[in-house]
Design an enzyme around this catalytic site. Structure first.
Site, PDB file in Angstrom:
ATOM      1  N   SER A 238      20.148 -24.673 -16.238  1.00  0.00           N
ATOM      2  CA  SER A 238      21.040 -23.536 -16.078  1.00  0.00           C
ATOM      3  C   SER A 238      21.020 -23.046 -14.637  1.00  0.00           C
ATOM      4  O   SER A 238      20.073 -23.285 -13.892  1.00  0.00           O
ATOM      5  CB  SER A 238      20.622 -22.391 -17.005  1.00  0.00           C
ATOM      6  N   GLU A 318      30.160 -27.554 -21.243  1.00  0.00           N
ATOM      7  CA  GLU A 318      29.788 -26.354 -21.983  1.00  0.00           C
ATOM      8  C   GLU A 318      29.501 -25.166 -21.059  1.00  0.00           C
ATOM      9  O   GLU A 318      28.374 -24.685 -20.986  1.00  0.00           O
ATOM     10  CB  GLU A 318      28.577 -26.642 -22.869  1.00  0.00           C
ATOM     11  N   PRO A 319      30.501 -24.674 -20.344  1.00  0.00           N
ATOM     12  CA  PRO A 319      30.266 -23.485 -19.516  1.00  0.00           C
ATOM     13  C   PRO A 319      30.150 -22.241 -20.384  1.00  0.00           C
ATOM     14  O   PRO A 319      30.909 -22.039 -21.325  1.00  0.00           O
ATOM     15  CB  PRO A 319      31.531 -23.422 -18.641  1.00  0.00           C
ATOM     16  N   ARG A 321      27.814 -19.089 -18.990  1.00  0.00           N
ATOM     17  CA  ARG A 321      27.584 -18.133 -17.907  1.00  0.00           C
ATOM     18  C   ARG A 321      28.753 -18.113 -16.920  1.00  0.00           C
ATOM     19  O   ARG A 321      29.181 -17.046 -16.460  1.00  0.00           O
ATOM     20  CB  ARG A 321      26.288 -18.517 -17.185  1.00  0.00           C
ATOM     21  N   TYR A 362      12.566 -14.215 -15.925  1.00  0.00           N
ATOM     22  CA  TYR A 362      12.787 -15.363 -15.042  1.00  0.00           C
ATOM     23  C   TYR A 362      12.561 -15.061 -13.559  1.00  0.00           C
ATOM     24  O   TYR A 362      12.656 -15.965 -12.731  1.00  0.00           O
ATOM     25  CB  TYR A 362      14.229 -15.864 -15.158  1.00  0.00           C
ATOM     26  N   CYS A 389       8.202   1.661 -20.737  1.00  0.00           N
ATOM     27  CA  CYS A 389       6.785   1.808 -20.418  1.00  0.00           C
ATOM     28  C   CYS A 389       6.190   0.428 -20.136  1.00  0.00           C
ATOM     29  O   CYS A 389       5.407  -0.121 -20.917  1.00  0.00           O
ATOM     30  CB  CYS A 389       6.062   2.495 -21.579  1.00  0.00           C
ATOM     31  N   GLU A 390       6.589  -0.134 -19.031  1.00  0.00           N
ATOM     32  CA  GLU A 390       6.200  -1.497 -18.659  1.00  0.00           C
ATOM     33  C   GLU A 390       6.334  -1.634 -17.154  1.00  0.00           C
ATOM     34  O   GLU A 390       7.386  -1.347 -16.578  1.00  0.00           O
ATOM     35  CB  GLU A 390       7.115  -2.510 -19.345  1.00  0.00           C
ATOM     36  N   TYR A 419      23.544 -13.597 -21.006  1.00  0.00           N
ATOM     37  CA  TYR A 419      22.117 -13.477 -21.290  1.00  0.00           C
ATOM     38  C   TYR A 419      21.562 -12.084 -21.008  1.00  0.00           C
ATOM     39  O   TYR A 419      20.394 -11.924 -20.713  1.00  0.00           O
ATOM     40  CB  TYR A 419      21.333 -14.538 -20.510  1.00  0.00           C
TER      41      TYR A 419
END
Length: 461
Positions: A238, A318-319, A321, A362, A389-390, A419
Protein backbone atom coordinates in the site's frame (compact mmCIF):
# COMPACT_ATOMS: atom_id res chain seq x y z
CA UNK A 1 19.53 3.12 20.22
CA UNK A 2 17.08 2.74 23.11
CA UNK A 3 13.48 3.19 22.06
CA UNK A 4 11.53 5.96 23.73
CA UNK A 5 9.14 4.45 26.28
CA UNK A 6 6.15 6.35 24.86
CA UNK A 7 6.85 5.19 21.31
CA UNK A 8 8.74 6.34 18.27
CA UNK A 9 6.52 9.40 17.85
CA UNK A 10 7.94 10.76 21.09
CA UNK A 11 11.61 9.97 20.72
CA UNK A 12 12.50 12.98 18.58
CA UNK A 13 12.04 15.98 20.82
CA UNK A 14 13.06 19.20 19.16
CA UNK A 15 11.63 21.99 17.01
CA UNK A 16 13.19 21.28 13.62
CA UNK A 17 10.73 18.74 12.24
CA UNK A 18 11.44 16.33 9.38
CA UNK A 19 13.92 17.33 6.70
CA UNK A 20 11.28 17.53 3.97
CA UNK A 21 9.02 19.94 5.88
CA UNK A 22 9.68 23.56 4.95
CA UNK A 23 8.46 26.72 6.68
CA UNK A 24 5.62 28.05 4.48
CA UNK A 25 5.76 31.55 3.06
CA UNK A 26 2.01 31.79 3.67
CA UNK A 27 0.66 29.66 6.53
CA UNK A 28 -2.86 30.03 5.08
CA UNK A 29 -2.01 28.67 1.63
CA UNK A 30 -3.55 25.35 0.62
CA UNK A 31 -1.37 22.84 -1.23
CA UNK A 32 -3.85 21.86 -3.97
CA UNK A 33 -2.89 18.19 -4.41
CA UNK A 34 -3.46 17.51 -0.70
CA UNK A 35 -7.08 18.67 -0.66
CA UNK A 36 -10.36 17.72 -2.31
CA UNK A 37 -10.64 19.65 -5.56
CA UNK A 38 -13.63 21.72 -4.45
CA UNK A 39 -11.99 23.13 -1.31
CA UNK A 40 -11.06 26.83 -1.33
CA UNK A 41 -10.88 29.71 1.15
CA UNK A 42 -13.41 32.54 1.33
CA UNK A 43 -12.70 36.25 1.78
CA UNK A 44 -12.21 35.74 5.52
CA UNK A 45 -9.84 32.83 5.01
CA UNK A 46 -12.29 30.13 6.11
CA UNK A 47 -12.46 26.92 4.13
CA UNK A 48 -15.29 26.39 1.68
CA UNK A 49 -16.06 22.89 0.38
CA UNK A 50 -18.21 22.50 -2.74
CA UNK A 51 -19.84 25.87 -2.04
CA UNK A 52 -20.52 25.28 1.66
CA UNK A 53 -18.69 27.27 4.33
CA UNK A 54 -16.83 25.21 6.88
CA UNK A 55 -18.12 27.18 9.85
CA UNK A 56 -21.71 26.53 8.79
CA UNK A 57 -20.91 22.87 8.33
CA UNK A 58 -19.36 22.61 11.80
CA UNK A 59 -22.30 24.44 13.36
CA UNK A 60 -24.80 22.03 11.79
CA UNK A 61 -22.99 18.73 12.19
CA UNK A 62 -20.50 19.31 14.99
CA UNK A 63 -16.90 18.18 15.19
CA UNK A 64 -15.06 15.95 14.64
CA UNK A 65 -16.61 15.23 11.26
CA UNK A 66 -15.36 13.51 8.12
CA UNK A 67 -16.23 15.71 5.13
CA UNK A 68 -16.58 14.06 1.71
CA UNK A 69 -16.42 16.13 -1.48
CA UNK A 70 -18.79 13.96 -3.52
CA UNK A 71 -17.94 15.46 -6.92
CA UNK A 72 -14.25 14.90 -6.23
CA UNK A 73 -14.98 11.25 -5.46
CA UNK A 74 -16.94 10.89 -8.69
CA UNK A 75 -14.21 12.62 -10.69
CA UNK A 76 -11.59 10.21 -9.38
CA UNK A 77 -13.78 7.24 -10.30
CA UNK A 78 -14.17 8.63 -13.81
CA UNK A 79 -10.45 9.28 -14.18
CA UNK A 80 -9.64 5.66 -13.36
CA UNK A 81 -12.44 4.47 -15.63
CA UNK A 82 -11.12 6.62 -18.50
CA UNK A 83 -7.50 5.58 -17.89
CA UNK A 84 -8.36 1.85 -17.79
CA UNK A 85 -11.20 1.56 -20.35
CA UNK A 86 -10.58 -2.12 -21.13
CA UNK A 87 -9.81 -3.25 -17.59
CA UNK A 88 -11.94 -4.03 -14.55
CA UNK A 89 -11.54 -1.55 -11.70
CA UNK A 90 -12.44 -2.96 -8.29
CA UNK A 91 -12.81 -0.25 -5.68
CA UNK A 92 -11.15 -1.63 -2.53
CA UNK A 93 -13.98 -1.31 -0.06
CA UNK A 94 -11.71 -1.82 2.96
CA UNK A 95 -10.50 1.77 2.47
CA UNK A 96 -13.97 3.04 3.33
CA UNK A 97 -17.35 1.46 2.74
CA UNK A 98 -20.83 2.78 3.31
CA UNK A 99 -23.96 2.51 1.24
CA UNK A 100 -23.73 6.00 -0.23
CA UNK A 101 -20.15 5.42 -1.41
CA UNK A 102 -21.06 1.99 -2.82
CA UNK A 103 -23.86 3.62 -4.83
CA UNK A 104 -21.41 6.17 -6.24
CA UNK A 105 -18.98 3.40 -7.16
CA UNK A 106 -21.77 1.48 -8.89
CA UNK A 107 -23.11 4.54 -10.72
CA UNK A 108 -19.63 5.38 -12.01
CA UNK A 109 -19.21 1.90 -13.51
CA UNK A 110 -16.66 0.44 -11.11
CA UNK A 111 -16.63 -2.98 -9.49
CA UNK A 112 -16.26 -3.46 -5.72
CA UNK A 113 -13.88 -5.58 -3.67
CA UNK A 114 -15.01 -6.68 -0.21
CA UNK A 115 -13.13 -8.72 2.39
CA UNK A 116 -15.69 -9.61 5.06
CA UNK A 117 -19.28 -10.62 5.47
CA UNK A 118 -20.05 -7.15 6.82
CA UNK A 119 -18.63 -5.40 3.77
CA UNK A 120 -20.55 -7.81 1.55
CA UNK A 121 -23.76 -7.01 3.44
CA UNK A 122 -23.24 -3.26 2.92
CA UNK A 123 -22.53 -3.80 -0.79
CA UNK A 124 -25.63 -5.90 -1.37
CA UNK A 125 -27.87 -3.61 0.69
CA UNK A 126 -26.67 -0.64 -1.40
CA UNK A 127 -27.69 -2.38 -4.61
CA UNK A 128 -24.26 -3.20 -6.01
CA UNK A 129 -24.83 -5.97 -8.58
CA UNK A 130 -23.40 -9.16 -7.08
CA UNK A 131 -21.65 -10.08 -10.32
CA UNK A 132 -19.55 -6.90 -9.93
CA UNK A 133 -18.36 -7.83 -6.43
CA UNK A 134 -15.07 -9.56 -5.66
CA UNK A 135 -14.53 -11.26 -2.29
CA UNK A 136 -11.10 -11.21 -0.65
CA UNK A 137 -9.81 -12.40 2.71
CA UNK A 138 -7.32 -14.86 4.18
CA UNK A 139 -9.82 -16.58 6.51
CA UNK A 140 -13.31 -16.45 5.02
CA UNK A 141 -15.70 -18.50 7.13
CA UNK A 142 -17.93 -21.20 5.64
CA UNK A 143 -20.90 -18.93 6.36
CA UNK A 144 -19.30 -16.03 4.48
CA UNK A 145 -18.45 -18.25 1.52
CA UNK A 146 -21.97 -19.66 1.46
CA UNK A 147 -23.43 -16.17 1.50
CA UNK A 148 -21.18 -15.13 -1.37
CA UNK A 149 -22.26 -18.14 -3.43
CA UNK A 150 -25.95 -17.62 -2.67
CA UNK A 151 -25.69 -13.94 -3.61
CA UNK A 152 -23.92 -14.73 -6.88
CA UNK A 153 -20.71 -12.83 -6.13
CA UNK A 154 -18.74 -12.41 -9.35
CA UNK A 155 -15.40 -13.73 -8.14
CA UNK A 156 -13.78 -15.08 -5.01
CA UNK A 157 -10.05 -14.67 -4.45
CA UNK A 158 -8.96 -17.88 -2.72
CA UNK A 159 -6.18 -17.64 -0.17
CA UNK A 160 -5.53 -21.14 1.23
CA UNK A 161 -5.94 -24.84 0.48
CA UNK A 162 -8.51 -25.07 3.26
CA UNK A 163 -10.54 -22.36 1.57
CA UNK A 164 -10.39 -24.19 -1.75
CA UNK A 165 -11.74 -27.28 0.00
CA UNK A 166 -14.50 -25.33 1.78
CA UNK A 167 -15.56 -23.51 -1.37
CA UNK A 168 -15.48 -26.68 -3.46
CA UNK A 169 -17.73 -28.49 -0.98
CA UNK A 170 -20.19 -25.58 -0.81
CA UNK A 171 -20.27 -25.24 -4.60
CA UNK A 172 -20.99 -28.96 -5.01
CA UNK A 173 -23.84 -28.73 -2.50
CA UNK A 174 -25.39 -25.87 -4.46
CA UNK A 175 -24.63 -27.12 -7.94
CA UNK A 176 -22.88 -23.86 -8.86
CA UNK A 177 -19.54 -23.11 -10.47
CA UNK A 178 -18.12 -19.93 -8.90
CA UNK A 179 -15.34 -17.98 -10.56
CA UNK A 180 -12.16 -17.80 -8.51
CA UNK A 181 -8.73 -16.26 -8.62
CA UNK A 182 -5.65 -17.44 -6.73
CA UNK A 183 -3.85 -14.90 -4.56
CA UNK A 184 -0.15 -15.38 -5.24
CA UNK A 185 2.57 -14.28 -2.83
CA UNK A 186 5.23 -13.18 -5.28
CA UNK A 187 8.06 -12.28 -2.90
CA UNK A 188 8.06 -8.56 -3.75
CA UNK A 189 8.24 -6.27 -0.74
CA UNK A 190 6.95 -2.80 -1.47
CA UNK A 191 9.06 0.06 -0.11
CA UNK A 192 6.65 0.88 2.68
CA UNK A 193 5.88 0.06 6.30
CA UNK A 194 6.40 -3.62 7.20
CA UNK A 195 2.77 -4.14 8.18
CA UNK A 196 1.35 -2.83 4.90
CA UNK A 197 3.87 -4.52 2.59
CA UNK A 198 1.90 -7.66 1.87
CA UNK A 199 3.66 -9.61 -0.88
CA UNK A 200 6.85 -10.78 0.83
CA UNK A 201 6.92 -14.39 1.98
CA UNK A 202 6.65 -13.96 5.74
CA UNK A 203 3.02 -12.88 6.02
CA UNK A 204 -0.47 -14.31 6.15
CA UNK A 205 -1.77 -13.64 2.65
CA UNK A 206 -1.78 -15.86 -0.40
CA UNK A 207 -0.03 -18.91 -1.81
CA UNK A 208 3.76 -18.86 -1.99
CA UNK A 209 5.14 -18.66 -5.50
CA UNK A 210 8.70 -19.62 -4.57
CA UNK A 211 7.60 -22.61 -2.50
CA UNK A 212 5.33 -23.98 -5.21
CA UNK A 213 2.06 -23.60 -3.31
CA UNK A 214 0.56 -21.24 -5.88
CA UNK A 215 1.12 -23.70 -8.73
CA UNK A 216 -0.23 -26.55 -6.59
CA UNK A 217 -3.37 -24.52 -5.83
CA UNK A 218 -3.95 -23.89 -9.52
CA UNK A 219 -3.50 -27.56 -10.42
CA UNK A 220 -5.84 -28.60 -7.59
CA UNK A 221 -8.62 -26.31 -8.81
CA UNK A 222 -8.18 -27.34 -12.43
CA UNK A 223 -8.05 -31.05 -11.64
CA UNK A 224 -11.10 -31.04 -9.37
CA UNK A 225 -13.03 -29.01 -11.99
CA UNK A 226 -15.65 -27.64 -9.61
CA UNK A 227 -14.47 -24.04 -9.33
CA UNK A 228 -13.81 -21.98 -12.45
CA UNK A 229 -10.24 -20.70 -12.28
CA UNK A 230 -10.22 -17.30 -13.97
CA UNK A 231 -6.73 -16.11 -13.16
CA UNK A 232 -4.05 -15.07 -10.72
CA UNK A 233 -4.02 -12.22 -8.26
CA UNK A 234 -1.11 -10.31 -6.76
CA UNK A 235 -1.02 -7.43 -4.29
CA UNK A 236 2.34 -6.04 -3.20
CA UNK A 237 1.45 -3.44 -0.58
CA UNK A 238 0.00 0.00 0.00
CA UNK A 239 0.91 3.65 -0.51
CA UNK A 240 3.19 2.76 -3.44
CA UNK A 241 4.67 5.42 -5.73
CA UNK A 242 7.23 3.36 -7.65
CA UNK A 243 5.84 0.96 -10.28
CA UNK A 244 9.02 -1.14 -10.35
CA UNK A 245 7.46 -3.43 -7.74
CA UNK A 246 4.52 -4.06 -10.06
CA UNK A 247 6.96 -4.90 -12.85
CA UNK A 248 8.67 -7.61 -10.81
CA UNK A 249 5.33 -8.90 -9.52
CA UNK A 250 3.79 -9.10 -13.00
CA UNK A 251 6.84 -10.87 -14.38
CA UNK A 252 6.69 -13.55 -11.69
CA UNK A 253 2.95 -14.12 -11.72
CA UNK A 254 2.83 -14.28 -15.52
CA UNK A 255 5.64 -16.82 -15.44
CA UNK A 256 3.35 -18.94 -13.26
CA UNK A 257 0.57 -18.42 -15.77
CA UNK A 258 2.87 -19.74 -18.51
CA UNK A 259 3.77 -22.71 -16.29
CA UNK A 260 0.07 -23.54 -15.88
CA UNK A 261 -0.43 -23.29 -19.64
CA UNK A 262 2.49 -25.59 -20.34
CA UNK A 263 1.42 -28.15 -17.69
CA UNK A 264 -2.34 -28.20 -18.26
CA UNK A 265 -2.90 -26.56 -21.63
CA UNK A 266 -5.03 -23.84 -20.00
CA UNK A 267 -4.32 -20.16 -20.54
CA UNK A 268 -6.00 -18.23 -17.74
CA UNK A 269 -7.97 -15.25 -19.07
CA UNK A 270 -7.53 -12.77 -16.21
CA UNK A 271 -4.79 -11.11 -14.15
CA UNK A 272 -5.22 -8.83 -11.14
CA UNK A 273 -2.26 -6.70 -10.06
CA UNK A 274 -3.97 -5.39 -6.94
CA UNK A 275 -3.89 -1.81 -5.78
CA UNK A 276 -1.92 0.14 -3.22
CA UNK A 277 -1.44 3.22 -5.41
CA UNK A 278 -0.17 6.07 -3.24
CA UNK A 279 -1.75 9.44 -2.56
CA UNK A 280 -0.37 12.73 -1.28
CA UNK A 281 -0.63 13.16 2.46
CA UNK A 282 2.13 15.78 2.67
CA UNK A 283 4.24 17.85 0.30
CA UNK A 284 6.83 15.04 0.14
CA UNK A 285 4.36 12.75 -1.73
CA UNK A 286 4.11 12.80 -5.53
CA UNK A 287 1.54 10.24 -6.72
CA UNK A 288 1.11 9.24 -10.35
CA UNK A 289 -2.05 10.17 -12.21
CA UNK A 290 -4.34 7.30 -13.26
CA UNK A 291 -3.45 7.59 -16.95
CA UNK A 292 0.25 7.32 -16.09
CA UNK A 293 -0.42 4.24 -13.97
CA UNK A 294 -2.43 2.71 -16.82
CA UNK A 295 0.32 3.34 -19.33
CA UNK A 296 3.00 1.80 -17.11
CA UNK A 297 1.01 -1.21 -15.94
CA UNK A 298 -0.24 -2.11 -19.40
CA UNK A 299 3.26 -1.85 -20.85
CA UNK A 300 4.60 -4.12 -18.10
CA UNK A 301 1.94 -6.76 -18.82
CA UNK A 302 2.18 -6.46 -22.61
CA UNK A 303 5.96 -6.78 -22.63
CA UNK A 304 5.97 -9.82 -20.37
CA UNK A 305 3.14 -11.55 -22.23
CA UNK A 306 5.03 -11.06 -25.49
CA UNK A 307 8.16 -12.57 -23.97
CA UNK A 308 6.22 -15.59 -22.68
CA UNK A 309 4.04 -15.91 -25.80
CA UNK A 310 0.91 -15.49 -23.69
CA UNK A 311 -2.30 -14.02 -24.98
CA UNK A 312 -2.87 -10.86 -22.99
CA UNK A 313 -5.15 -11.59 -20.01
CA UNK A 314 -7.86 -9.12 -19.04
CA UNK A 315 -6.31 -6.89 -16.41
CA UNK A 316 -7.97 -5.76 -13.22
CA UNK A 317 -6.75 -3.39 -10.50
CA UNK A 318 -7.99 -2.50 -7.02
CA UNK A 319 -7.60 1.19 -6.14
CA UNK A 320 -9.19 2.19 -2.86
CA UNK A 321 -7.11 4.85 -1.16
CA UNK A 322 -6.38 6.52 -4.51
CA UNK A 323 -10.11 7.07 -5.08
CA UNK A 324 -11.55 7.86 -1.64
CA UNK A 325 -8.48 9.12 0.26
CA UNK A 326 -8.04 12.60 -1.24
CA UNK A 327 -11.79 13.24 -1.44
CA UNK A 328 -12.21 13.50 2.34
CA UNK A 329 -10.83 15.69 5.10
CA UNK A 330 -11.49 15.61 8.84
CA UNK A 331 -12.62 18.75 10.63
CA UNK A 332 -11.79 19.21 14.32
CA UNK A 333 -12.09 21.94 16.92
CA UNK A 334 -9.01 23.00 18.88
CA UNK A 335 -9.44 22.57 22.64
CA UNK A 336 -6.06 23.42 24.18
CA UNK A 337 -2.71 24.78 23.00
CA UNK A 338 0.29 23.91 25.12
CA UNK A 339 3.89 25.02 24.67
CA UNK A 340 6.20 22.55 26.41
CA UNK A 341 9.33 24.38 27.57
CA UNK A 342 10.26 25.50 24.09
CA UNK A 343 10.49 21.89 22.93
CA UNK A 344 7.20 21.67 21.10
CA UNK A 345 3.75 23.22 20.78
CA UNK A 346 0.94 20.71 21.26
CA UNK A 347 -2.38 21.57 19.66
CA UNK A 348 -5.10 19.31 21.08
CA UNK A 349 -8.27 18.65 19.09
CA UNK A 350 -11.59 17.02 19.95
CA UNK A 351 -10.83 13.74 18.15
CA UNK A 352 -7.67 11.72 17.81
CA UNK A 353 -6.59 8.13 17.43
CA UNK A 354 -10.18 6.87 17.65
CA UNK A 355 -10.97 8.55 14.32
CA UNK A 356 -7.51 8.27 12.76
CA UNK A 357 -5.23 5.58 14.14
CA UNK A 358 -2.81 5.56 11.21
CA UNK A 359 -0.31 7.97 12.73
CA UNK A 360 -0.03 5.89 15.89
CA UNK A 361 -0.22 2.54 14.08
CA UNK A 362 2.00 3.15 11.05
CA UNK A 363 3.82 6.38 11.83
CA UNK A 364 1.82 7.91 8.97
CA UNK A 365 2.33 11.57 8.13
CA UNK A 366 -0.49 14.08 7.62
CA UNK A 367 -0.90 17.79 7.00
CA UNK A 368 -3.21 20.27 8.67
CA UNK A 369 -4.45 23.85 8.43
CA UNK A 370 -6.51 26.26 10.48
CA UNK A 371 -9.84 26.08 8.67
CA UNK A 372 -12.05 28.74 10.25
CA UNK A 373 -10.02 31.88 9.54
CA UNK A 374 -6.90 33.36 8.03
CA UNK A 375 -3.96 34.40 10.20
CA UNK A 376 -1.17 36.94 9.84
CA UNK A 377 0.83 35.35 12.65
CA UNK A 378 4.18 33.73 11.94
CA UNK A 379 4.26 29.96 11.42
CA UNK A 380 5.31 27.73 14.30
CA UNK A 381 6.08 24.03 14.18
CA UNK A 382 3.32 22.22 16.05
CA UNK A 383 2.09 18.73 16.77
CA UNK A 384 -1.64 18.04 16.48
CA UNK A 385 -2.76 15.56 19.14
CA UNK A 386 -6.02 14.03 20.23
CA UNK A 387 -8.04 13.90 23.43
CA UNK A 388 -7.39 10.27 24.35
CA UNK A 389 -5.56 9.04 27.42
CA UNK A 390 -2.62 7.74 25.41
CA UNK A 391 0.82 9.28 24.84
CA UNK A 392 0.81 8.03 21.24
CA UNK A 393 -2.46 9.79 20.43
CA UNK A 394 -1.02 11.89 17.61
CA UNK A 395 -2.97 13.06 14.55
CA UNK A 396 -0.32 15.14 12.76
CA UNK A 397 3.23 14.62 13.92
CA UNK A 398 4.72 17.86 12.51
CA UNK A 399 3.01 20.79 10.83
CA UNK A 400 3.43 24.54 10.61
CA UNK A 401 0.43 26.34 12.08
CA UNK A 402 0.02 30.06 12.85
CA UNK A 403 1.48 31.12 16.18
CA UNK A 404 -1.91 32.50 17.25
CA UNK A 405 -3.68 29.13 17.02
CA UNK A 406 -6.15 29.08 19.88
CA UNK A 407 -9.02 27.15 21.48
CA UNK A 408 -12.14 27.34 19.33
CA UNK A 409 -10.26 27.36 16.02
CA UNK A 410 -11.40 24.79 13.49
CA UNK A 411 -8.57 22.64 12.18
CA UNK A 412 -8.75 20.47 9.05
CA UNK A 413 -6.65 17.42 8.16
CA UNK A 414 -6.78 16.37 4.47
CA UNK A 415 -6.40 12.91 2.97
CA UNK A 416 -8.49 11.09 5.57
CA UNK A 417 -10.90 9.21 3.30
CA UNK A 418 -9.04 5.92 3.47
CA UNK A 419 -8.46 3.80 6.59
CA UNK A 420 -9.69 6.46 9.02
CA UNK A 421 -13.45 5.95 9.48
CA UNK A 422 -13.00 2.32 8.42
CA UNK A 423 -10.46 1.73 11.21
CA UNK A 424 -12.12 4.01 13.75
CA UNK A 425 -12.73 2.76 17.29
CA UNK A 426 -14.51 3.72 20.50
CA UNK A 427 -11.31 4.01 22.52
CA UNK A 428 -12.06 5.75 25.81
CA UNK A 429 -15.74 5.22 24.90
CA UNK A 430 -15.63 8.10 22.44
CA UNK A 431 -18.42 7.88 19.83
CA UNK A 432 -17.24 7.77 16.23
CA UNK A 433 -17.72 10.88 14.06
CA UNK A 434 -20.22 11.16 11.21
CA UNK A 435 -19.45 11.24 7.51
CA UNK A 436 -21.02 14.18 5.70
CA UNK A 437 -21.10 14.40 1.90
CA UNK A 438 -21.11 17.87 0.34
CA UNK A 439 -22.19 18.68 -3.20
CA UNK A 440 -23.32 21.91 -4.84
CA UNK A 441 -23.45 23.80 -1.56
CA UNK A 442 -25.60 21.19 0.20
CA UNK A 443 -24.57 18.67 2.83
CA UNK A 444 -26.10 15.35 3.82
CA UNK A 445 -25.17 12.82 6.49
CA UNK A 446 -24.24 9.47 4.93
CA UNK A 447 -22.98 7.87 8.17
CA UNK A 448 -24.47 9.41 11.30
CA UNK A 449 -22.56 10.33 14.41
CA UNK A 450 -22.51 7.68 17.11
CA UNK A 451 -23.99 8.65 20.46
CA UNK A 452 -23.48 7.56 24.02
CA UNK A 453 -26.83 5.77 23.70
CA UNK A 454 -25.31 3.68 20.90
CA UNK A 455 -22.45 2.69 23.16
CA UNK A 456 -24.74 1.84 26.06
CA UNK A 457 -27.08 -0.17 23.81
CA UNK A 458 -24.28 -2.66 23.22
CA UNK A 459 -23.44 -2.93 26.91
CA UNK A 460 -25.96 -5.53 28.06
CA UNK A 461 -24.30 -6.31 31.39
Amino acid sequence: MRAHEAGALHGDLGVRGPAWLRTPEDVNALVPHLWPRNVTRDADGALVVAGLGIRELAAEFGTPVYVLDEDDLRDRCREFRAAFPDEDIYYAGKAFTCRAVVRVIAEEGLHLDVCSGGELAVALSAGMPAERIGFHGNNKSPAELARALDAGVGRIVVDSFQEIDRLTALARERGVRPQVMIRVTVGVEAHTHEFIATAHEDQKFGFSLAGGAAAAAAFKILDEDVLELRGLHSHIGSQIFDTSGFEVSARRVLALQAQIRDARGVELPELDLGGGFGIAYTTQDDPAAPHDLAKRLNKIVDDECAALQLAGPRLSIEPGRAIIGPAVFTLYEVGTVKDVDGLRTYVSVDGGMSDNIRTALYGASYSATIASRASVAEPILARVVGKHCEAGDVVVKDEFLPADVQPGDLLAVPGTGAYCRSMASNYNHVPRPPVVAVRNGRARVIVRRETEDDLLALDVG
